[in-house]
Design an enzyme around this catalytic site. Structure first.
Site, PDB file in Angstrom:
ATOM      1  N   HIS A   1       0.783  -1.099  -0.053  1.00 40.32           N
ATOM      2  CA  HIS A   1      -0.109  -0.059  -0.134  1.00 40.32           C
ATOM      3  C   HIS A   1       0.864   1.355  -0.160  1.00 40.32           C
ATOM      4  CE1 HIS A   1       0.666   0.578   4.372  1.00 40.32           C
ATOM      5  NE2 HIS A   1       0.136  -0.691   4.572  1.00 40.32           N
TER       6      HIS A   1
ATOM      7  N   CYS B   1       2.531  -4.690   6.732  1.00 37.07           N
ATOM      8  CA  CYS B   1       2.298  -4.450   5.501  1.00 37.07           C
ATOM      9  C   CYS B   1       3.686  -4.357   4.652  1.00 37.07           C
ATOM     10  CB  CYS B   1       1.353  -3.487   5.101  1.00 37.07           C
ATOM     11  SG  CYS B   1      -0.248  -4.217   5.523  1.00 37.07           S
TER      12      CYS B   1
END
Length: 157
Positions: A116, A132
């Site tokens: 992301h 992440c």
């Protein structure tokens, strides 16, 4: 940073994500120790990016909240154009082995692991995610149309 000999193109209309018109990305490699994500078309390197990881980057993710980025083979399994983190591509963590390992320890393996973008407050902060893989928003604008659901992603220590 452009690498390899393959060429590709991105085109965009004002206010829209670019359209990717290059070779298919057949594999993503994440080299955690180098903080690098590589996109390959078979054996040819198409592009590489500098990345940030979970706030506890050493080791494989084994439970919810441990701040680690998983290691192993997964697939891109979903897309979120309305992510809190600009745009995001879901990674199929946890797999069956991750779930079995967590159950044996009596913990929740966690989930919601993505590639992301970066909220403004975290720009310049190294390894700030909850597990992440983060790139800049401009890079995410480029990456999002390049990657298809089902693309293999291998995350190495």
């Amino acid at each position: 940073m452009m690498a390899g000999t393959a060429a590709f193109g991105l085109t965009a209309c004002s206010g829209q994500l670019p359209t990717y018109r290059g070779p298919e990305v057949t594999r993503i490699q994440v080299l955690k120790n180098r903080r690098e994500m590589q996109f390959l078309h078979h054996q040819s390197l198409l592009k590489s990016y500098r990345i940030d990881l979970g706030f506890a980057p050493e080791g494989h993710k084994s439970q919810e909240g441990d701040g680690r980025t998983p290691e192993g083979g997964y697939r891109i399994d979903r897309r979120n154009p309305n992510s809190r983190f600009h745009l995001s591509l879901g990674i199929s963590y946890p797999n069956a082995n991750d779930i079995a390992y967590a159950r044996a320890k009596g913990v929740d393996p966690g989930g919601d692991i993505f590639i992301h973008g970066t909220p403004q407050k975290w720009i310049g902060t190294p390894d700030w995610t909850w597990g992440c893989i983060a790139v800049t928003n401009d890079e995410m604008d480029e990456i999002y149309p390049m990657i298809n659901n089902g693309t293999l992603i291998y995350i190495y220590a």
